[in-house]
Design an enzyme around this catalytic site. Structure first.
Site, PDB file in Angstrom:
ATOM      1  N   SER A  72      12.702  -0.033  -4.921  1.00 44.60           N
ATOM      2  CA  SER A  72      11.691  -0.745  -4.152  1.00 44.60           C
ATOM      3  C   SER A  72      12.252  -1.121  -2.791  1.00 44.60           C
ATOM      4  O   SER A  72      13.409  -1.529  -2.678  1.00 44.60           O
ATOM      5  CB  SER A  72      11.322  -2.013  -4.928  1.00 44.60           C
ATOM      6  OG  SER A  72      10.477  -2.816  -4.158  1.00 44.60           O
TER       7      SER A  72
ATOM      8  N   ALA B 173       8.408  -0.451  -7.173  1.00 45.74           N
ATOM      9  CA  ALA B 173       9.156  -0.173  -8.401  1.00 45.74           C
ATOM     10  C   ALA B 173       8.259  -0.254  -9.642  1.00 45.74           C
ATOM     11  O   ALA B 173       8.473   0.463 -10.617  1.00 45.74           O
ATOM     12  CB  ALA B 173      10.329  -1.136  -8.531  1.00 45.74           C
ATOM     13  N   THR B 174       7.260  -1.126  -9.626  1.00 50.05           N
ATOM     14  CA  THR B 174       6.374  -1.233 -10.787  1.00 50.05           C
ATOM     15  C   THR B 174       5.652   0.084 -11.027  1.00 50.05           C
ATOM     16  O   THR B 174       5.615   0.597 -12.152  1.00 50.05           O
ATOM     17  CB  THR B 174       5.360  -2.380 -10.596  1.00 50.05           C
ATOM     18  OG1 THR B 174       6.074  -3.619 -10.651  1.00 50.05           O
ATOM     19  CG2 THR B 174       4.293  -2.374 -11.671  1.00 50.05           C
TER      20      THR B 174
ATOM     21  N   CYS C  79       6.964 -24.861 -16.543  1.00 54.33           N
ATOM     22  CA  CYS C  79       6.027 -25.563 -15.683  1.00 54.33           C
ATOM     23  C   CYS C  79       5.759 -24.819 -14.393  1.00 54.33           C
ATOM     24  O   CYS C  79       4.925 -25.214 -13.602  1.00 54.33           O
ATOM     25  CB  CYS C  79       6.529 -26.967 -15.397  1.00 54.33           C
ATOM     26  SG  CYS C  79       6.321 -27.983 -16.848  1.00 54.33           S
TER      27      CYS C  79
ATOM     28  N   ASN D 285      16.514  -9.395 -12.674  1.00 47.04           N
ATOM     29  CA  ASN D 285      15.945 -10.136 -11.551  1.00 47.04           C
ATOM     30  C   ASN D 285      16.124 -11.644 -11.665  1.00 47.04           C
ATOM     31  O   ASN D 285      16.166 -12.336 -10.658  1.00 47.04           O
ATOM     32  CB  ASN D 285      14.463  -9.801 -11.412  1.00 47.04           C
ATOM     33  CG  ASN D 285      13.734  -9.830 -12.729  1.00 47.04           C
ATOM     34  OD1 ASN D 285      14.146  -9.179 -13.702  1.00 47.04           O
ATOM     35  ND2 ASN D 285      12.657 -10.590 -12.805  1.00 47.04           N
TER      36      ASN D 285
ATOM     37  N   HIS E  57      11.162  -3.583  -0.625  1.00 51.18           N
ATOM     38  CA  HIS E  57      11.160  -4.980  -0.168  1.00 51.18           C
ATOM     39  C   HIS E  57      12.269  -5.822  -0.781  1.00 51.18           C
ATOM     40  O   HIS E  57      12.446  -6.980  -0.417  1.00 51.18           O
ATOM     41  CB  HIS E  57       9.785  -5.626  -0.395  1.00 51.18           C
ATOM     42  CG  HIS E  57       9.506  -6.053  -1.791  1.00 51.18           C
ATOM     43  ND1 HIS E  57       9.558  -7.372  -2.185  1.00 51.18           N
ATOM     44  CD2 HIS E  57       9.197  -5.343  -2.883  1.00 51.18           C
ATOM     45  CE1 HIS E  57       9.265  -7.446  -3.471  1.00 51.18           C
ATOM     46  NE2 HIS E  57       9.043  -6.233  -3.914  1.00 51.18           N
TER      47      HIS E  57
END
Lengths: 143, 411
Positions: free
Chosen positions: B205, B76-77, B332, B157, B207
């Site tokens: 995408s 997708a990127t 973090c 997402n 995956h």
């Protein structure tokens, strides 16, 4: 979380010396450092005898594993030390002992700051107490 | 049945390949290994036939009129890069250099837009509401005569918020503006139809839908309007000259099969995964006080649950839940030490963002796993709150927002 040392993980899973001391006790210094918006807040409390020896240390920490482990380690290290020796604990030695990854070095800085803040609070309380005692003594001398 | 550890609750990051998908793929590694561009022998023909069948399967899932509207990519990127950069470049001599997107998009979209800003495009980054939704009226108001393209994702997402794609698509078409939708997180899980929703370009995408990593596709509308793109990868002129490079045949076959399965099972699967997610949400909220859902309860991906656990830092909770694969919006967990920009755009305060955890449920999760995670979370949150100076202060009635915090190390 990747790349944390076993020692760090062990401190996070079994933090030492957690809890709260009486913050109004003149022999207890409380250091509160960090900020919720930055994701870490440490509170370190030291019970210090009149001759300047750290008899007990307690902490509570809101923060990542490195922050919890750094504060837990510091409570172990300061117990039984003189205030002056405790102030010599540097963030470098904390970071080294726990093998902190570079992005987590600030957690060790925070732990060092917590010692300083707790000692400062204790010294402030002692100064107030001495001033009060001096005033009391003066009162007694006057008549 | 015994519980198998670790438990995977990070299905928005990636999903395992469905065994049925793997079975479909396997012959294309060894037996049918040919290059679909080889027109001179059967090895090539067999591979080409498989690729074209997969194209039909992907097209069918998203309602594309013809399979040739599907362009294979590495994911997708890449599809998003091709869609936005390719459209801008195709319009180089035109007068439209304005793009519209919104603040909680995936980095593939945001960073592509930032790149294009450096090259002279102007970009409007729309705000979202507290649930993470874009207001279509804001899109309408932002469109000018210069606007070339609007890019809004199907589902987020991190928080799973579903955007009003059909409304945005309709108004883009009314104004003659291209509409790109990053559908990576929603496709296969929500009804998504490029015709009904007036989508011109869509990134997907494999995956994320139980297919393999390294394969995705860009839907490129072929008529009304016929979208023109300039290729971003030059070479042999594959994929109707839009994306050169030898095709990843086993990956594409798997992607096609994954799409077919989603199409067949979506309704039943959505019900099942929503029930699991609701069980998780109820289990946590009934037993732990002060929790917040980040995102939208009414417009949300079936498997997504993003929760803030006030006074418990996200990474420390992830470490405590060490046999559960989840993710956090806490700084973090990132190298940048910045909390999630998605939560920030929704107006979630930084201190709450640091306590957020994303649970992503999927096809292979079970009730037993949910119950185990609930039990574990109750125990660990209690332990970490006992360790939290903030929780103690809040319980004493201290207003934490009134304290002057001093943090010497960052920010």
């Amino acid at each position: 979380m990747v790349g944390y040392s076993e020692k760090l993980i062990e401190h996070t899973e079994n933090p030492r010396n957690t809890g709260t001391l009486d913050k109004d006790d003149p022999n207890v210094g409380t250091g509160l450092v960090g900020a919720p918006a930055c994701g870490d807040v440490m509170r370190l409390q030291l019970k210090i005898s009149d001759d300047g020896v750290i008899e007990d240390a307690r902490f509570k920490t809101f923060g990542c594993g490195s922050a919890i482990a750094s504060s837990s380690l510091v409570t172990e290290w300061v117990k039984g030390k003189s205030v002056d020796d405790a102030l010599k604990i540097s963030n470098k030695s904390i970071a080294q002992e726990l093998s902190l990854p570079p992005v987590k070095i600030h957690c060790s800085v925070l732990a060092e700051d917590a010692i300083k803040a707790a000692v400062e609070d204790f010294r402030k309380k002692q100064a107030v107490r001495r001033a009060a005692e001096a005033a009391e003594a003066e009162k007694k001398v006057e008549p | 049945m015994t519980l198998k550890l670790p438990i995977y609750f990070d299905n928005q990051a990636s999903t395992p390949v469905d065994p049925r998908v793997l079975t479909a793929m396997l012959p294309y590694f060894t037996e049918h290994f040919g290059n679909p561009s080889s027109r001179s022998h059967a090895f090539g023909w067999v591979a080409e036939e498989a690729v074209e069948r997969a194209r039909e399967q992907v097209a069918a899932l998203i309602g594309a009129k013809t399979p040739k509207e599907i362009v294979w990519t590495s994911g997708a990127t890449e599809a998003t890069n091709l869609a936005i950069k390719g459209a801008v470049e195709a319009n180089k001599h035109g007068d439209r250099n304005h793009l519209i997107t919104q603040k909680t998009e995936h980095k593939a979209t945001l960073d592509t837009c930032k790149h294009l800003e450096k090259l002279g495009c102007s970009v409007t980054y729309l705000d979202v509401d507290a649930e993470g939704r874009v207001n279509p009226d804001d899109v309408r108001a932002a469109i000018t005569d210069q606007t070339l393209l609007v890019s809004v994702m199907l589902a987020n997402n991190e928080v799973g918020t579903v955007q009003p794609i059909a409304e945005i698509g309709r108004l883009c078409h009314e104004r003659g503006v291209l509409f790109h939708c990053d559908a990576a997180q929603g496709v296969g899980k929500l009804p998504f139809d490029v015709e009904a929703m007036c989508v011109d370009l869509a990134s997907i995408s494999a995956h994320k839908i139980y297919g393999p990593k390294g394969v995705g596709a860009l839907f490129v509308r072929n008529e009304r309007p016929r979208v023109q793109l300039v290729a971003q990868i030059d070479g042999g002129g594959h994929e109707r000259k839009m994306r050169s490079g030898t095709l990843n045949v086993p990956g594409i076959v798997g992607f096609g099969k994954a799409c077919e399965l989603c199409g067949l099972e979506m309704a039943e699967e959505t019900r099942r995964i929503e029930a699991l997610r609701d069980r998780l949400e109820r289990g946590l909220f009934d037993n732990i006080d002060l929790l917040h859902v980040n995102g939208s309860r009414s417009h949300r991906l079936p498997g997504n649950l993003n929760v803030s656990f006030p006074y418990v830092e996200g990474e420390s909770l992830m470490m405590a839940l060490k046999d559960v694969a989840i993710s956090s919006g806490s700084a973090c967990t990132s190298a940048s030490l910045e909390p999630s920009y998605v939560l920030r755009a929704m107006g979630v305060s930084d201190d709450l963002a640091h306590t957020s955890i994303r649970f992503g449920l999927g096809r292979f999760n079970t009730e037993e796993e949910v119950d185990h995670v609930v039990r574990l979370a109750i125990e660990k949150v209690r332990k970490l709150r006992d360790l939290s100076p903030l929780y103690e202060m809040a319980k004493e009635g201290i207003d934490l927002s009134k304290i002057e915090w001093n943090s010497p190390h960052h920010h």
